[in-house]
Enzyme design. Structure first.
Site, mmCIF file in Angstrom:
data_model
loop_
_atom_site.group_PDB
_atom_site.id
_atom_site.type_symbol
_atom_site.label_atom_id
_atom_site.label_comp_id
_atom_site.label_asym_id
_atom_site.label_seq_id
_atom_site.Cartn_x
_atom_site.Cartn_y
_atom_site.Cartn_z
ATOM 1 N N ALA A 152 -35.642 -9.180 6.992
ATOM 2 C CA ALA A 152 -36.849 -10.006 6.987
ATOM 3 C C ALA A 152 -36.609 -11.312 6.239
ATOM 4 C CB ALA A 152 -38.006 -9.227 6.368
ATOM 5 N N TYR A 153 -36.015 -11.211 5.073
ATOM 6 C CA TYR A 153 -35.721 -12.407 4.287
ATOM 7 C C TYR A 153 -34.791 -13.349 5.052
ATOM 8 C CZ TYR A 153 -34.198 -15.339 0.389
ATOM 9 O OH TYR A 153 -33.917 -16.415 -0.422
ATOM 10 N N SER A 154 -33.712 -12.793 5.596
ATOM 11 C CA SER A 154 -32.737 -13.611 6.319
ATOM 12 C C SER A 154 -33.381 -14.309 7.509
ATOM 13 C CB SER A 154 -31.566 -12.742 6.796
ATOM 14 O OG SER A 154 -30.904 -12.125 5.718
ATOM 15 N N SER A 156 -36.607 -14.952 8.018
ATOM 16 C CA SER A 156 -37.612 -15.942 7.597
ATOM 17 C C SER A 156 -36.942 -17.238 7.175
ATOM 18 C CB SER A 156 -38.470 -15.384 6.450
ATOM 19 O OG SER A 156 -37.733 -15.249 5.244
ATOM 20 N N LYS A 157 -35.815 -17.155 6.491
ATOM 21 C CA LYS A 157 -35.129 -18.362 6.035
ATOM 22 C C LYS A 157 -34.422 -19.085 7.184
ATOM 23 C CE LYS A 157 -36.373 -18.171 1.727
ATOM 24 N NZ LYS A 157 -37.257 -19.212 1.153
#
Length: 246
Positions: A152-154, A156-157
């Site tokens: 999710a973090y990857s 989103s960025k």
């Protein structure tokens, strides 16, 4: 510390109460900017603003109407916003894709991507009208490479990088620069959201053999947010200690 001339520029820094955002706020104030810290942690935000002697606004960037209102309020108090540093974000849970909680995925996307879109969309309108602006979105090296157990973090960025490129092209003729930075991990409170295994993994991937210092990030971000950066837009600037592959 080298000061960048930001005299009388109005700068909004989301997540400016701590970590990289706080380091940016200190440098901008030293350069003469009128700074407004936007954060959803009221206690931490007010404390930081009180110590720095700058403006503070409580806002949840997941709420478009709240972003629009705080933009109006800030511009009424300080003047037109010249600079946006979109720094606020979360790490989210660490888990493989097949086990990743869909609700956690949505939470991370809402803050890290939707929120940054709302900020860019709202604030750039005034910049276009005034014919000047600088936006720096804080992405991550994870958005370039994709960290395992951080889907999710990857993702989103990666979205923040693409948003930056699109908006940079759209506003290139308006004396507006829209760029992003892709930091490797810095030892901030975001580490509290990660497993030790994931922290160790990130360190192992950095050729410099250490984590990013927040002042190192601030030095690049503040230059990108200055009038000196008059040509580059839609760019992605590496802060990964040699990890970046493109």
């Amino acid at each position: 510390m080298n000061n960048i001339d930001l005299k009388d520029r109005v700068a909004v820094i989301t997540g400016g109460a701590q970590g990289i955002g706080l380091a940016v706020a200190k440098r901008m104030i030293a350069g003469g900017a009128k700074v407004s810290i936007w954060d959803m942690d009221e206690a931490v935000g007010k404390k930081a603003a009180g110590e720095l002697g700058c403006d503070f606004r409580l806002v949840d960037q997941r709420d478009l109407s709240a972003v629009e209102k705080v933009t109006r309020d800030t511009e009424e108090a300080l003047g037109g916003i010249d600079v946006l540093i979109a720094c606020a974000g979360i790490a989210g849970a660490n888990a493989p894709v097949r086990d990743y909680d869909p609700q956690e995925w949505l939470r991370v996307m809402d803050i890290n991507l939707n929120g940054v879109f709302y900020l860019n969309r709202t604030i750039v309108s005034g910049m276009i009208e005034r014919g000047y602006g600088r936006i720096v979105n804080v992405a991550s090296i994870a958005g370039k490479e994709g960290n395992p157990n951080a889907c999710a973090y990857s993702t989103s960025k990666a979205g923040v990088i693409a948003l930056t490129k699109s908006l940079g092209k759209e506003t290139a003729g308006s004396n507006i620069s829209v760029n992003c930075v892709t930091p490797a991990a810095a030892r901030t409170r975001i580490f509290d959201q990660m497993t030790q295994e994931h922290i160790d993994y990130m360190l192992s991937k950095i050729p410099r053999g250490r984590f990013l210092e927040v002042d190192e990030a601030a030095a690049m971000i503040v230059w990108l947010a200055s009038e000196d950066n008059s040509f580059t837009t839609g760019g992605v600037f590496d802060l990964s200690g040699g990890r970046a592959t493109y």
